[in-house]
Write a protein that holds these residues in place. Sequence first.
Motif, PDB file in Angstrom:
ATOM      1  N   GLY A 132      33.543  42.573  47.980  1.00 52.39           N
ATOM      2  CA  GLY A 132      33.819  41.868  46.734  1.00 52.39           C
ATOM      3  C   GLY A 132      32.639  41.972  45.784  1.00 52.39           C
ATOM      4  O   GLY A 132      31.520  42.277  46.190  1.00 52.39           O
ATOM      5  N   ALA A 133      32.916  41.719  44.514  1.00 49.00           N
ATOM      6  CA  ALA A 133      31.825  41.693  43.532  1.00 49.00           C
ATOM      7  C   ALA A 133      31.009  40.423  43.734  1.00 49.00           C
ATOM      8  O   ALA A 133      31.544  39.383  44.099  1.00 49.00           O
ATOM      9  CB  ALA A 133      32.396  41.729  42.118  1.00 49.00           C
ATOM     10  N   ALA A 134      29.715  40.521  43.507  1.00 53.65           N
ATOM     11  CA  ALA A 134      28.866  39.330  43.583  1.00 53.65           C
ATOM     12  C   ALA A 134      29.014  38.499  42.318  1.00 53.65           C
ATOM     13  O   ALA A 134      28.988  37.275  42.366  1.00 53.65           O
ATOM     14  CB  ALA A 134      27.413  39.734  43.799  1.00 53.65           C
ATOM     15  N   THR A 135      29.192  39.181  41.185  1.00 52.27           N
ATOM     16  CA  THR A 135      29.349  38.455  39.919  1.00 52.27           C
ATOM     17  C   THR A 135      30.628  38.912  39.222  1.00 52.27           C
ATOM     18  O   THR A 135      31.109  40.020  39.466  1.00 52.27           O
ATOM     19  CB  THR A 135      28.141  38.674  38.975  1.00 52.27           C
ATOM     20  N   LYS A 136      31.138  38.050  38.366  1.00 50.56           N
ATOM     21  CA  LYS A 136      32.396  38.336  37.675  1.00 50.56           C
ATOM     22  C   LYS A 136      32.278  39.604  36.843  1.00 50.56           C
ATOM     23  O   LYS A 136      31.353  39.740  36.042  1.00 50.56           O
ATOM     24  CB  LYS A 136      32.773  37.158  36.765  1.00 50.56           C
ATOM     25  N   GLY A 137      33.213  40.515  37.067  1.00 46.46           N
ATOM     26  CA  GLY A 137      33.206  41.774  36.334  1.00 46.46           C
ATOM     27  C   GLY A 137      31.977  42.618  36.608  1.00 46.46           C
ATOM     28  O   GLY A 137      31.663  43.520  35.844  1.00 46.46           O
ATOM     29  N   LEU A 138      31.255  42.312  37.668  1.00 45.30           N
ATOM     30  CA  LEU A 138      29.975  42.961  38.008  1.00 45.30           C
ATOM     31  C   LEU A 138      29.033  42.938  36.806  1.00 45.30           C
ATOM     32  O   LEU A 138      28.273  43.865  36.576  1.00 45.30           O
ATOM     33  CB  LEU A 138      30.191  44.408  38.485  1.00 45.30           C
ATOM     34  N   ALA A 139      29.115  41.863  36.041  1.00 44.50           N
ATOM     35  CA  ALA A 139      28.335  41.788  34.814  1.00 44.50           C
ATOM     36  C   ALA A 139      26.975  41.129  35.035  1.00 44.50           C
ATOM     37  O   ALA A 139      26.157  41.052  34.121  1.00 44.50           O
ATOM     38  CB  ALA A 139      29.119  41.018  33.748  1.00 44.50           C
ATOM     39  N   GLY A 140      26.739  40.632  36.240  1.00 41.90           N
ATOM     40  CA  GLY A 140      25.421  40.076  36.529  1.00 41.90           C
ATOM     41  C   GLY A 140      25.143  38.732  35.885  1.00 41.90           C
ATOM     42  O   GLY A 140      23.987  38.336  35.769  1.00 41.90           O
ATOM     43  N   GLN A 141      26.205  38.032  35.467  1.00 36.91           N
ATOM     44  CA  GLN A 141      25.996  36.754  34.776  1.00 36.91           C
ATOM     45  C   GLN A 141      26.520  35.559  35.567  1.00 36.91           C
ATOM     46  O   GLN A 141      25.779  34.636  35.852  1.00 36.91           O
ATOM     47  CB  GLN A 141      26.672  36.792  33.395  1.00 36.91           C
ATOM     48  N   GLU A 142      27.824  35.610  35.884  1.00 40.12           N
ATOM     49  CA  GLU A 142      28.439  34.476  36.573  1.00 40.12           C
ATOM     50  C   GLU A 142      28.919  34.889  37.959  1.00 40.12           C
ATOM     51  O   GLU A 142      29.473  35.970  38.133  1.00 40.12           O
ATOM     52  CB  GLU A 142      29.635  33.959  35.757  1.00 40.12           C
ATOM     53  N   MET A 143      28.728  33.989  38.891  1.00 45.21           N
ATOM     54  CA  MET A 143      29.150  34.252  40.257  1.00 45.21           C
ATOM     55  C   MET A 143      30.652  34.535  40.352  1.00 45.21           C
ATOM     56  O   MET A 143      31.448  33.858  39.697  1.00 45.21           O
ATOM     57  CB  MET A 143      28.886  32.972  41.028  1.00 45.21           C
ATOM     58  N   ALA A 144      31.012  35.494  41.166  1.00 47.86           N
ATOM     59  CA  ALA A 144      32.432  35.739  41.435  1.00 47.86           C
ATOM     60  C   ALA A 144      32.922  34.720  42.480  1.00 47.86           C
ATOM     61  O   ALA A 144      32.129  33.974  43.037  1.00 47.86           O
ATOM     62  CB  ALA A 144      32.624  37.162  41.932  1.00 47.86           C
ATOM     63  N   GLU A 145      34.225  34.720  42.712  1.00 47.82           N
ATOM     64  CA  GLU A 145      34.796  33.752  43.656  1.00 47.82           C
ATOM     65  C   GLU A 145      34.543  34.195  45.098  1.00 47.82           C
ATOM     66  O   GLU A 145      35.449  34.616  45.826  1.00 47.82           O
ATOM     67  CB  GLU A 145      36.286  33.569  43.369  1.00 47.82           C
ATOM     68  N   ILE A 146      33.294  34.084  45.483  1.00 49.80           N
ATOM     69  CA  ILE A 146      32.839  34.621  46.764  1.00 49.80           C
ATOM     70  C   ILE A 146      33.549  33.946  47.947  1.00 49.80           C
ATOM     71  O   ILE A 146      33.960  34.619  48.895  1.00 49.80           O
ATOM     72  CB  ILE A 146      31.303  34.465  46.876  1.00 49.80           C
ATOM     73  N   GLY A 147      33.717  32.640  47.871  1.00 57.36           N
ATOM     74  CA  GLY A 147      34.361  31.920  48.969  1.00 57.36           C
ATOM     75  C   GLY A 147      35.816  32.303  49.135  1.00 57.36           C
ATOM     76  O   GLY A 147      36.285  32.575  50.248  1.00 57.36           O
ATOM     77  N   LEU A 148      36.529  32.336  48.032  1.00 55.66           N
ATOM     78  CA  LEU A 148      37.952  32.685  48.097  1.00 55.66           C
ATOM     79  C   LEU A 148      38.133  34.135  48.527  1.00 55.66           C
ATOM     80  O   LEU A 148      39.056  34.470  49.266  1.00 55.66           O
ATOM     81  CB  LEU A 148      38.628  32.442  46.744  1.00 55.66           C
TER      82      LEU A 148
END
Lengths: 433, 325
Positions: A132-148
């Motif tokens: 999964g991506a670590a950040t939303k859109g791989l944009a390096g700003q906001e965390m992606a939904e890592i838990g889900l």
Amino acid sequence: MPAPRPIALVNARLVDPASGYDGPGSVLAASGVISDVLQKPAIEGLSPEIETVDCGGAMLAPGLVDIRVKTGEPGAETKETLKSAARAAAAGGVTSIVVQPDTEPAVDEPSVVDFILRRARDIGLSKVYPAGAATKGLAGQEMAEIGLMREAGCLYVTDVDRPITNSQVMRRAMTYAHGFGVPFAHRPADPSLSELTAAHESEFAARMGLVAGPAIGERIMLERDLALAELTGATLIVDQLSTGDALESLERAKAKGLNVRATVSINHLSFNEIDIGDYRTFYKLSPPLRGEDDRQALVEALAGGLIDVVVSAHAPAPAEDKRLPFDEAAPGAVGLETLLPALLGLHHERRAPLIDLMAAVTLKPARLLGLDAGALAKGAPADLVVCDIGAPVKVDADRLISKSKNSPFDGRSLQGKVMLTLVDGRIVHDARV
Amino acid sequence: MATIALGVDDVRARTFPFPARHFTSAADLDRDALAALLDLADGFVALNREKAKKLDLLKGRTLMNLFFENSTRTQSSFELAGKRLGADVVNMSPRASSMSKGETLIDTAVTLNAMRPDLLVVRHSASGAASLLAQKVSCSVINAGDGQHEHPTQALLDALSMRRAFGRVEGLTVAICGDVLHSRVARSNVLTLQLLGARVRLVGPATLMPVGADRWGAEVFHDLRRGVADADVVMMLRLQLERMTGSLVPSTREYFRFFGLDREKLARAKPTVKVMHPGPMNRGVEIDSDVADDVAISLIQDQVEMGVAVRMAVLTSLAARLDND
């Protein structure tokens, strides 16, 4: 799918990093799992129901686990689909692949994870797992939904080729992922030094007039990542080390007992910057091919266990993305079908014992990601490869199964022919004649 | 617990001088003073349920509410407490945004001090603001929430709610869940509940857990299901909306999935579990309405009622201390 017929693979050279055994043996598989492992070439009293394969002394090992594979699905299916990648993997003896999240849309929320897993089930070849991506859109700003995404089945998180420059974002994402027990992979590259570069900064690149980035960019980012791993306690996967310099940082971190594992791509173990030659874009990679000193250091680090995992870094790029001036061409190389024979080259050159090399593509990546794979053990899934390690193979890019043919091994002679690949006891690749 | 009809005389008998001049931290109370304060508050609960609630215990005293941060609930709770005790109550709400912090806070304090209030209730967005004021004024300062530091009267009302629901606090397993990092409620509660002998757990995503929380004497969990297992009390904390959009938590839906309290997760707690929340609630984010509104398990309304009573107890006790000084 109906259960495959039980199969006995006899007269083989078993190479099992989990038990440390390298010697004559046989494996019996039934109902998709390994039902017996014997340290002798023959199995007596086999029922005629059982399909028996005489391996003729070829290596029988756990199927390879390749944790860094790009496809074009979803979004760029002309490059590679999950199915074409799974077929290429099967042909290369790779029974599990972890596909990267830099697709379109990106794998940054659970429904895309679910999409990939559903597609993978339908394919029924090599096993496909999403990162999964670590950040939303791989944009390096906001965390992606890592838990889900973890719950949906992603194995680790990464922003793939885009380093997270904001240390606060990185710290929080690592902390959060660690709270969910999710490993965190990161490319150690300082983009302010490597952005828009096409090659490794050196006398060679300078003479070639290539825009180049210094090796030190890798160590700078790696040092930060290791410091954050220490702060957060997260499991850090250092994605594709390419410089000798960075190995010192890695060694220190491991000596400190940090939860860090490092990968290297087969390309960086096989080639150096000089292979670029006359601006051959199939050798344009990210990170770029480095000097021969770096390559030698990487091989030693792998042999010594400092580097844990070898990846194909499979990155399909169609001709239209490669037939461009070097600076403009897409980076990356396909590698699923050449990973094993290229790795065996290090064995033939006596750089490392066969069993250690195999560990780096089977047991170690499987353990790192908690996969039930990478071992010849009773009850384990019968994901297996039979490879005639001495057999010569000449790589012909046009005959690769991958939809994209950008192989830097094109035209090269390697040793090691994958004869048979089994996934859950089922033959998914058969090159016996 | 059987309710004993308590009268004003009982309350007078239970009144004692507060152990400190100011009440800025839950740590200002020792175990005995804490128990005595809860006993006194119990008396006020009984009186507050009478038709005629007006008392004269603080007659002639001036209570000043100084709220730099908006808080309808806490401010009206203190205001009611003061009025029921017969004090003169003044509400001030200087806009924190128009003030440069620190210097002006002290200026304000000096100005207000010149008006000779007896009790100054302060809410401010900066940690330590109440302590700073306490150093500059001659009246008693009550911390009604300072930044991410403490909210000691909230911890008292939580303890009182638990004591009345279970008959004791000692031995209870209390899971404090959610945004512990930014929560003054959590910090005060850890101190107060541990003093009363409760086993405290802190539950939340790793990004919302303070560094070193494992050394607060509490057990730390990053999984709500495990964190609430066999708990007597589950205390949910509010998650500020601006913290749900990616920097600390990926999304509201992910937060609710893993850290929102619903029936399924609550089923792992004891069958006698009580649910608390300091309010205001984000329904569907940290707590499911289904749970929050279930009067059989929710103490949330009790908490509001206890809030007035414990604040009356604190004001009375601090005034008793002023009488002695």
